[in-house]
Design a protein around this motif. Structure first.
Motif, mmCIF file in Angstrom:
data_model
loop_
_atom_site.group_PDB
_atom_site.id
_atom_site.type_symbol
_atom_site.label_atom_id
_atom_site.label_comp_id
_atom_site.label_asym_id
_atom_site.label_seq_id
_atom_site.Cartn_x
_atom_site.Cartn_y
_atom_site.Cartn_z
ATOM 1 N N VAL A 69 4.048 -3.037 15.883
ATOM 2 C CA VAL A 69 4.390 -1.687 16.356
ATOM 3 C C VAL A 69 3.550 -1.240 17.556
ATOM 4 O O VAL A 69 3.854 -0.237 18.190
ATOM 5 C CB VAL A 69 4.274 -0.637 15.222
ATOM 6 C CG1 VAL A 69 5.434 -0.751 14.260
ATOM 7 C CG2 VAL A 69 2.939 -0.719 14.500
ATOM 8 N N THR B 7 -5.863 1.128 -2.095
ATOM 9 C CA THR B 7 -4.973 0.111 -1.515
ATOM 10 C C THR B 7 -5.835 -1.060 -1.037
ATOM 11 O O THR B 7 -7.065 -1.010 -1.132
ATOM 12 C CB THR B 7 -4.202 0.656 -0.296
ATOM 13 O OG1 THR B 7 -5.136 0.892 0.759
ATOM 14 C CG2 THR B 7 -3.440 1.929 -0.608
ATOM 15 N N GLY C 232 0.802 -1.225 0.000
ATOM 16 C CA GLY C 232 0.000 0.000 0.000
ATOM 17 C C GLY C 232 0.837 1.279 0.000
ATOM 18 O O GLY C 232 1.852 1.377 -0.698
ATOM 19 N N ILE C 233 0.409 2.226 0.794
ATOM 20 C CA ILE C 233 1.069 3.539 0.839
ATOM 21 C C ILE C 233 2.516 3.393 1.316
ATOM 22 O O ILE C 233 3.437 4.012 0.763
ATOM 23 C CB ILE C 233 0.275 4.495 1.760
ATOM 24 C CG1 ILE C 233 -1.114 4.783 1.151
ATOM 25 C CG2 ILE C 233 1.045 5.792 1.992
ATOM 26 C CD1 ILE C 233 -2.064 5.552 2.071
ATOM 27 N N GLY C 234 2.733 2.559 2.330
ATOM 28 C CA GLY C 234 4.086 2.389 2.884
ATOM 29 C C GLY C 234 5.068 1.888 1.854
ATOM 30 O O GLY C 234 6.216 2.340 1.798
ATOM 31 N N VAL D 146 -2.717 -0.149 17.390
ATOM 32 C CA VAL D 146 -1.899 -0.235 16.167
ATOM 33 C C VAL D 146 -1.748 1.148 15.515
ATOM 34 O O VAL D 146 -0.683 1.498 15.018
ATOM 35 C CB VAL D 146 -2.497 -1.252 15.157
ATOM 36 C CG1 VAL D 146 -1.716 -1.221 13.844
ATOM 37 C CG2 VAL D 146 -2.483 -2.651 15.743
ATOM 38 N N SER E 226 -5.614 10.614 8.694
ATOM 39 C CA SER E 226 -6.640 10.311 7.688
ATOM 40 C C SER E 226 -7.653 11.443 7.668
ATOM 41 O O SER E 226 -7.876 12.108 8.684
ATOM 42 C CB SER E 226 -7.365 9.018 8.042
ATOM 43 O OG SER E 226 -8.542 8.889 7.275
ATOM 44 N N TYR F 108 -11.305 4.142 14.448
ATOM 45 C CA TYR F 108 -10.305 4.574 13.456
ATOM 46 C C TYR F 108 -10.174 6.104 13.424
ATOM 47 O O TYR F 108 -9.067 6.644 13.446
ATOM 48 C CB TYR F 108 -10.711 4.034 12.083
ATOM 49 C CG TYR F 108 -9.735 4.298 10.964
ATOM 50 C CD1 TYR F 108 -8.602 3.515 10.799
ATOM 51 C CD2 TYR F 108 -9.965 5.325 10.051
ATOM 52 C CE1 TYR F 108 -7.711 3.738 9.758
ATOM 53 C CE2 TYR F 108 -9.087 5.560 9.000
ATOM 54 C CZ TYR F 108 -7.962 4.770 8.855
ATOM 55 O OH TYR F 108 -7.090 5.002 7.820
ATOM 56 N N PRO G 192 -4.455 11.281 4.263
ATOM 57 C CA PRO G 192 -4.997 10.887 2.963
ATOM 58 C C PRO G 192 -6.521 10.793 3.003
ATOM 59 O O PRO G 192 -7.123 10.595 4.060
ATOM 60 C CB PRO G 192 -4.398 9.499 2.730
ATOM 61 C CG PRO G 192 -3.300 9.336 3.726
ATOM 62 C CD PRO G 192 -3.692 10.188 4.889
ATOM 63 N N LYS H 70 -6.940 8.486 14.318
ATOM 64 C CA LYS H 70 -6.328 9.385 13.335
ATOM 65 C C LYS H 70 -6.380 10.845 13.785
ATOM 66 O O LYS H 70 -5.490 11.636 13.464
ATOM 67 C CB LYS H 70 -7.005 9.203 11.973
ATOM 68 C CG LYS H 70 -6.806 7.805 11.372
ATOM 69 C CD LYS H 70 -5.329 7.468 11.200
ATOM 70 C CE LYS H 70 -5.092 6.145 10.507
ATOM 71 N NZ LYS H 70 -3.650 5.835 10.378
ATOM 72 N N ALA I 277 1.975 2.432 9.676
ATOM 73 C CA ALA I 277 1.199 1.201 9.927
ATOM 74 C C ALA I 277 -0.198 1.556 10.421
ATOM 75 O O ALA I 277 -0.372 2.463 11.241
ATOM 76 C CB ALA I 277 1.904 0.326 10.958
ATOM 77 N N GLY I 278 -1.190 0.847 9.909
ATOM 78 C CA GLY I 278 -2.555 1.127 10.348
ATOM 79 C C GLY I 278 -3.494 -0.007 9.997
ATOM 80 O O GLY I 278 -3.244 -0.772 9.060
ATOM 81 N N ILE I 279 -4.564 -0.116 10.776
ATOM 82 C CA ILE I 279 -5.590 -1.134 10.510
ATOM 83 C C ILE I 279 -6.973 -0.508 10.692
ATOM 84 O O ILE I 279 -7.107 0.574 11.266
ATOM 85 C CB ILE I 279 -5.477 -2.351 11.470
ATOM 86 C CG1 ILE I 279 -5.595 -1.904 12.949
ATOM 87 C CG2 ILE I 279 -4.187 -3.117 11.242
ATOM 88 C CD1 ILE I 279 -5.784 -3.046 13.927
ATOM 89 N N THR J 22 -8.806 -0.093 1.315
ATOM 90 C CA THR J 22 -10.082 0.378 0.756
ATOM 91 C C THR J 22 -10.716 -0.660 -0.164
ATOM 92 O O THR J 22 -11.923 -0.643 -0.379
ATOM 93 C CB THR J 22 -9.884 1.697 -0.008
ATOM 94 O OG1 THR J 22 -8.734 1.569 -0.833
ATOM 95 C CG2 THR J 22 -9.725 2.874 0.930
ATOM 96 N N ILE K 165 -7.829 6.287 -0.761
ATOM 97 C CA ILE K 165 -6.679 5.875 -1.578
ATOM 98 C C ILE K 165 -6.817 4.400 -1.968
ATOM 99 O O ILE K 165 -7.243 3.573 -1.157
ATOM 100 C CB ILE K 165 -5.354 6.084 -0.788
ATOM 101 C CG1 ILE K 165 -5.281 7.504 -0.180
ATOM 102 C CG2 ILE K 165 -4.146 5.805 -1.681
ATOM 103 C CD1 ILE K 165 -5.315 8.656 -1.162
#
Ligand code: NAP
Length: 249
Positions: A66, A192, A17-19, A115, A144, A157, A187, A161, A93-95, A195, A190
């Motif tokens: 993390v 990935t 993804g973005i990372g 996370v 986000s 979430y 963002p 953020k 990192a994100g969930i 989404t 996006i």
């Protein structure tokens, strides 16, 4: 920079993804890249490693959760011992664990907060002493748009953020005098795996609200992260840069 003149860059959630796109962007300057990922199925991380090695950069990947402080302390202890410095930290990192508040279990709340937000505290604290000693460093954390405007089904979430925004502004104030810049990128929608998991109806609803009329590409977010960590952004700290096609203005 280290003795080779290349920056040491740590990217959490760097496997896909973005990372992954952020890592590929840093590869253009021949940085030394440390990817952090979590999934025991390491195929995404291996694929990213191969892509980066093709570009001839020095890269390594570590499977670390993390959200677990001890794992993070050990990882950064090891990085600092071997490289002597960290120039860039990208907290990416994100969930998600989406559901309406009425149904949200404590487990879903804790997992997402740990996370997405606690990890930012863990990783930032793990590098900050070294950056203060260096009198330089750039930290970019992935927030986000929903941290700004909220979103049905994402109380956990969006809280995580929004927390990143407050954290970023506070730490930016605390370390600015030491030559360290701390910013966030927020963002929008996006394209990935994160989404891709959304139902088609929800995707369509999002798309209708985006003035530019399309989802963003992870590369478009990576460009902004990279820019924030460059000298071109030398007068920016404590900022949240929105990359969302106009979804929030
Ligand atoms: P993604 O494709 O789902 O990738 C998530 C990354 O986080 C993966 O590399 C994953 O590693 C890693 N990760 C998850 N849990 C971890 C843990 N406990 N410890 C270490 N690494 C962990 O997500 P993305 O869409 O690229 O999103 C990247 C960031 O941007 C996230 O913070 C997300 O919230 C934020 N964001 C995304 C969007 C969007 O529309 N996509 C919008 C706004 C903000 P594994 O591969 O090992 O699982």
């Amino acid at each position: 920079m280290n003795e080779n003149g290349s920056r040491v860059v740590v990217i959490t959630g760097g496997s896909r993804g973005i990372g992954r796109c952020v890592a590929l962007k840093f590869a253009e300057e021949a940085a030394r890249i440390v990817l952090v990922h979590y999934d025991p199925d390491e195929s995404a991380a291996q694929e990213t490693l191969a892509l980066l090695k093709e570009k001839g950069v020095q890269v390594e990947a570590h499977k670390v959760d993390v959200s677990v402080r001890q794992e993070v302390e050990e990882l950064f202890g090891d990085i600092l011992e071997r490289y002597g410095r960290v120039d860039v930290l990208v907290n990416n990192a994100g969930i998600t664990r989406d559901t309406l508040l009425m149904r949200m279990g404590e487990k879903d709340w804790d997992a997402v907060l740990n996370v997405n937000l606690k990890s930012v505290f863990n990783c930032t604290q793990a590098v900050i002493r070294a950056m203060i000693k260096q009198r330089s460093g750039c930290i970019v954390s992935m927030s986000s748009v929903v941290g700004q405007i909220g979103n049905v089904g994402q109380a956990n979430y969006s809280a995580s953020k929004a927390g990143i925004m407050g954290f970023t502004k506070t730490v930016a104030r605390e370390v600015a005098a030491r030559g360290i810049r701390v910013n966030a990128v927020a963002p929008g929608f996006i394209d990935t795996e994160m989404t891709a998991a959304l139902p088609e109806k929800v995707r369509q609803k999002f798309l209708e609200q985006i003035p530019l009329g399309r989802m963003g590409r992870p590369e478009e977010v990576a460009e902004v992260v990279y820019w924030l960590c460059s000298d071109s952004a030398s007068y920016l700290t404590g900022q949240v840069i929105h990359v969302n096609g106009g979804l929030y203005m």
